[in-house]
Design a protein around this motif. Structure first.
Motif, PDB file in Angstrom:
ATOM      1  N   MET A   1      49.157  10.506 -69.152  1.00 13.08           N
ATOM      2  CA  MET A   1      48.322   9.416 -68.680  1.00 13.08           C
ATOM      3  C   MET A   1      48.927   8.731 -67.452  1.00 13.08           C
ATOM      4  SD  MET A   1      46.929   6.084 -70.759  1.00 13.08           S
ATOM      5  CE  MET A   1      46.567   6.992 -72.268  1.00 13.08           C
ATOM      6  N   ASN A   2      50.101   9.184 -67.004  1.00 17.17           N
ATOM      7  CA  ASN A   2      50.790   8.540 -65.887  1.00 17.17           C
ATOM      8  C   ASN A   2      50.127   8.866 -64.553  1.00 17.17           C
ATOM      9  OD1 ASN A   2      53.230   7.126 -67.011  1.00 17.17           O
ATOM     10  ND2 ASN A   2      53.451   9.130 -67.956  1.00 17.17           N
ATOM     11  N   ILE A   3      48.902   8.369 -64.351  1.00 22.12           N
ATOM     12  CA  ILE A   3      48.158   8.591 -63.123  1.00 22.12           C
ATOM     13  C   ILE A   3      48.643   7.584 -62.077  1.00 22.12           C
ATOM     14  CG2 ILE A   3      45.845   8.642 -62.121  1.00 22.12           C
ATOM     15  CD1 ILE A   3      44.826   9.156 -65.011  1.00 22.12           C
ATOM     16  N   ALA A   4      48.643   8.005 -60.810  1.00 22.82           N
ATOM     17  CA  ALA A   4      49.142   7.140 -59.741  1.00 22.82           C
ATOM     18  C   ALA A   4      48.348   5.829 -59.669  1.00 22.82           C
ATOM     19  CB  ALA A   4      49.063   7.873 -58.413  1.00 22.82           C
ATOM     20  N   ILE A   5      49.018   4.777 -59.276  1.00 19.60           N
ATOM     21  CA  ILE A   5      48.383   3.466 -59.124  1.00 19.60           C
ATOM     22  C   ILE A   5      47.490   3.486 -57.880  1.00 19.60           C
ATOM     23  CG2 ILE A   5      48.797   1.007 -58.749  1.00 19.60           C
ATOM     24  CD1 ILE A   5      51.602   1.508 -60.009  1.00 19.60           C
ATOM     25  N   PRO A   6      46.219   3.107 -57.998  1.00 15.97           N
ATOM     26  CA  PRO A   6      45.342   3.078 -56.830  1.00 15.97           C
ATOM     27  C   PRO A   6      45.907   2.180 -55.724  1.00 15.97           C
ATOM     28  CG  PRO A   6      44.074   2.777 -58.844  1.00 15.97           C
ATOM     29  CD  PRO A   6      45.519   2.695 -59.233  1.00 15.97           C
ATOM     30  N   MET A   7      45.833   2.652 -54.494  1.00 17.22           N
ATOM     31  CA  MET A   7      46.378   1.893 -53.374  1.00 17.22           C
ATOM     32  C   MET A   7      45.724   0.517 -53.257  1.00 17.22           C
ATOM     33  SD  MET A   7      48.579   1.659 -51.044  1.00 17.22           S
ATOM     34  CE  MET A   7      49.196   3.352 -51.083  1.00 17.22           C
ATOM     35  N   GLU A   8      44.404   0.450 -53.533  1.00 20.91           N
ATOM     36  CA  GLU A   8      43.698  -0.828 -53.419  1.00 20.91           C
ATOM     37  C   GLU A   8      44.215  -1.838 -54.436  1.00 20.91           C
ATOM     38  OE1 GLU A   8      42.292   2.088 -53.842  1.00 20.91           O
ATOM     39  OE2 GLU A   8      41.128   2.511 -52.030  1.00 20.91           O
ATOM     40  N   LEU A   9      44.535  -1.387 -55.647  1.00 12.63           N
ATOM     41  CA  LEU A   9      45.093  -2.270 -56.666  1.00 12.63           C
ATOM     42  C   LEU A   9      46.477  -2.755 -56.233  1.00 12.63           C
ATOM     43  CD1 LEU A   9      45.256  -3.615 -59.451  1.00 12.63           C
ATOM     44  CD2 LEU A   9      46.021  -1.414 -60.382  1.00 12.63           C
ATOM     45  N   GLU A  39      61.574  -2.516 -63.169  1.00 15.42           N
ATOM     46  CA  GLU A  39      62.077  -2.120 -64.486  1.00 15.42           C
ATOM     47  C   GLU A  39      60.947  -1.615 -65.383  1.00 15.42           C
ATOM     48  OE1 GLU A  39      65.263  -2.074 -65.873  1.00 15.42           O
ATOM     49  OE2 GLU A  39      65.879  -2.273 -63.787  1.00 15.42           O
ATOM     50  N   SER A  40      59.796  -2.259 -65.310  1.00 14.90           N
ATOM     51  CA  SER A  40      58.650  -1.844 -66.119  1.00 14.90           C
ATOM     52  C   SER A  40      58.226  -0.412 -65.770  1.00 14.90           C
ATOM     53  CB  SER A  40      57.469  -2.798 -65.919  1.00 14.90           C
ATOM     54  OG  SER A  40      57.740  -4.073 -66.444  1.00 14.90           O
ATOM     55  N   MET A  41      58.176  -0.119 -64.486  1.00 14.60           N
ATOM     56  CA  MET A  41      57.767   1.216 -64.057  1.00 14.60           C
ATOM     57  C   MET A  41      58.789   2.265 -64.501  1.00 14.60           C
ATOM     58  SD  MET A  41      54.903   0.452 -62.863  1.00 14.60           S
ATOM     59  CE  MET A  41      54.404   2.067 -62.274  1.00 14.60           C
ATOM     60  N   LYS A  42      60.051   1.898 -64.462  1.00  8.29           N
ATOM     61  CA  LYS A  42      61.095   2.832 -64.896  1.00  8.29           C
ATOM     62  C   LYS A  42      60.954   3.123 -66.399  1.00  8.29           C
ATOM     63  CE  LYS A  42      65.161   1.419 -63.864  1.00  8.29           C
ATOM     64  NZ  LYS A  42      66.579   0.959 -63.833  1.00  8.29           N
ATOM     65  N   LEU A  43      60.750   2.073 -67.195  1.00  7.04           N
ATOM     66  CA  LEU A  43      60.603   2.257 -68.636  1.00  7.04           C
ATOM     67  C   LEU A  43      59.312   2.994 -68.979  1.00  7.04           C
ATOM     68  CD1 LEU A  43      61.821  -1.246 -69.874  1.00  7.04           C
ATOM     69  CD2 LEU A  43      63.103   0.894 -69.862  1.00  7.04           C
ATOM     70  N   ALA A  44      58.260   2.767 -68.196  1.00  9.17           N
ATOM     71  CA  ALA A  44      56.968   3.424 -68.451  1.00  9.17           C
ATOM     72  C   ALA A  44      57.073   4.938 -68.346  1.00  9.17           C
ATOM     73  CB  ALA A  44      55.916   2.904 -67.466  1.00  9.17           C
ATOM     74  N   SER A  45      58.034   5.421 -67.563  1.00  8.70           N
ATOM     75  CA  SER A  45      58.173   6.870 -67.366  1.00  8.70           C
ATOM     76  C   SER A  45      58.546   7.594 -68.656  1.00  8.70           C
ATOM     77  CB  SER A  45      59.216   7.156 -66.279  1.00  8.70           C
ATOM     78  OG  SER A  45      60.513   6.793 -66.712  1.00  8.70           O
ATOM     79  N   TYR A  46      59.032   6.851 -69.654  1.00 10.05           N
ATOM     80  CA  TYR A  46      59.415   7.462 -70.927  1.00 10.05           C
ATOM     81  C   TYR A  46      58.250   7.552 -71.911  1.00 10.05           C
ATOM     82  CZ  TYR A  46      64.241   6.710 -69.398  1.00 10.05           C
ATOM     83  OH  TYR A  46      65.427   6.731 -68.695  1.00 10.05           O
ATOM     84  N   TYR A  47      57.100   6.987 -71.548  1.00  8.78           N
ATOM     85  CA  TYR A  47      55.986   6.894 -72.500  1.00  8.78           C
ATOM     86  C   TYR A  47      54.673   7.378 -71.876  1.00  8.78           C
ATOM     87  CZ  TYR A  47      59.287   4.074 -75.127  1.00  8.78           C
ATOM     88  OH  TYR A  47      60.399   3.653 -75.815  1.00  8.78           O
ATOM     89  N   ASP A  48      53.750   7.738 -72.736  1.00  9.07           N
ATOM     90  CA  ASP A  48      52.421   8.181 -72.303  1.00  9.07           C
ATOM     91  C   ASP A  48      51.546   6.936 -72.149  1.00  9.07           C
ATOM     92  OD1 ASP A  48      50.196   9.667 -71.684  1.00  9.07           O
ATOM     93  OD2 ASP A  48      49.678  10.075 -73.781  1.00  9.07           O
ATOM     94  N   VAL A  49      51.702   6.265 -71.026  1.00 10.59           N
ATOM     95  CA  VAL A  49      50.995   5.008 -70.791  1.00 10.59           C
ATOM     96  C   VAL A  49      50.283   5.041 -69.446  1.00 10.59           C
ATOM     97  CG1 VAL A  49      52.505   3.587 -72.224  1.00 10.59           C
ATOM     98  CG2 VAL A  49      53.092   3.977 -69.820  1.00 10.59           C
ATOM     99  N   ASN A  50      49.385   4.092 -69.267  1.00 10.87           N
ATOM    100  CA  ASN A  50      48.666   3.941 -68.008  1.00 10.87           C
ATOM    101  C   ASN A  50      49.543   3.089 -67.079  1.00 10.87           C
ATOM    102  OD1 ASN A  50      46.974   2.710 -65.970  1.00 10.87           O
ATOM    103  ND2 ASN A  50      45.180   3.347 -67.158  1.00 10.87           N
ATOM    104  N   VAL A  51      50.076   3.706 -66.019  1.00  7.69           N
ATOM    105  CA  VAL A  51      51.033   2.978 -65.173  1.00  7.69           C
ATOM    106  C   VAL A  51      50.362   1.858 -64.374  1.00  7.69           C
ATOM    107  CG1 VAL A  51      52.711   4.846 -65.030  1.00  7.69           C
ATOM    108  CG2 VAL A  51      50.866   4.728 -63.345  1.00  7.69           C
ATOM    109  N   SER A  52      49.074   1.975 -64.117  1.00  2.00           N
ATOM    110  CA  SER A  52      48.376   0.879 -63.441  1.00  2.00           C
ATOM    111  C   SER A  52      48.347  -0.358 -64.326  1.00  2.00           C
ATOM    112  CB  SER A  52      46.945   1.291 -63.078  1.00  2.00           C
ATOM    113  OG  SER A  52      46.941   2.298 -62.101  1.00  2.00           O
ATOM    114  N   MET A  53      48.151  -0.147 -65.615  1.00  2.27           N
ATOM    115  CA  MET A  53      48.198  -1.264 -66.562  1.00  2.27           C
ATOM    116  C   MET A  53      49.595  -1.871 -66.604  1.00  2.27           C
ATOM    117  SD  MET A  53      45.827   0.341 -69.632  1.00  2.27           S
ATOM    118  CE  MET A  53      46.223  -0.950 -70.824  1.00  2.27           C
TER     119      MET A  53
END
Length: 213
Positions: A1-9, A39-53
């Motif tokens: 689910m780690n889709i890139a963050i939209p540039m507009e967001l 730090e949040s983005m680094k920790l998110a890499s370990y989980y199946d999460v929505n990185v934009s969220m």
């Protein structure tokens, strides 16, 4: 689910949300929110999460300081949910857990965060770098209790560190992949060394009073 963050967001948050931190106390300025995002983005890499969220939760997590510290986590969640612009990128089903994650990030909360999103931002917000933690504690005291003299500031500084970070303190860690456990052990060692803790406080206090960086 780690889709890139939209540039507009990303641009919306960089231009409209992060600059709001300039209005807060010295411990919660733009450098703080940027560090929590990192730090949040680094920790998110370990989980199946929505990185934009994850990115958005981290960016909004302390906005409620605009109404004071006591309920800032609740106000921050309300600000996120009320931001209609976010509906360009998120559904109601996504925004609700994002709001809850922000509500759950506060270190003094007795319950565990309700989702992995709350655990990520809570862990990222800990940022247990002994040097940074000690400096921010001094900054907070000077900003919020300017009437206190140096001796009173030290007593407040020491009590806060013991209540939050010492063995049995209210701080809880949630993400095993973070570096916080090792840093917390280092900080606890310093807290127990009264002479060194006083020396560090004296140096930080003098620097802050003189406006040194």
């Amino acid at each position: 689910m780690n889709i890139a963050i939209p540039m507009e967001l990303r641009e919306y948050i960089q231009q409209n949300i992060i600059p709001q931190y300039v209005n807060f106390d010295k411990a919660h300025q733009i450098d703080h929110v940027e560090k929590v995002i990192e730090e949040s983005m680094k920790l998110a890499s370990y989980y199946d999460v929505n990185v934009s969220m994850v990115y958005t939760i981290a960016a909004y997590h302390d906005l409620g300081l605009c109404e004071g510290r006591e309920f800032h986590h609740i106000v921050s969640g309300r600000i996120l949910l009320a931001d209609e612009t976010l509906r360009h990128w998120f559904t109601d089903e996504q925004l609700l857990p994002m709001k809850e994650a922000i509500e759950d990030h506060r270190a003094s909360n007795k319950q565990a965060p309700r989702s992995i999103y709350g655990k990520i931002v809570a862990e990222a917000d800990r940022i247990i770098d002994p040097e940074v933690t000690l400096r921010r504690t001094v900054q907070y005291g000077l900003s919020h209790y300017p009437e206190m003299d140096k001796e009173q500031q030290y007593a407040r500084f020491r009590k806060h560190l013991n209540d939050k970070y010492a063995e049995g303190g209210y701080l809880k860690l949630w993400i095993p992949q973070s570096d916080n456990a090792e840093r917390l052990a280092e900080l606890r060692k310093l807290i127990m060394d009264e002479e060194e803790l006083q020396r560090v406080f004296d140096e930080l206090y003098t620097n802050e009073k003189n406006g040194d960086v």
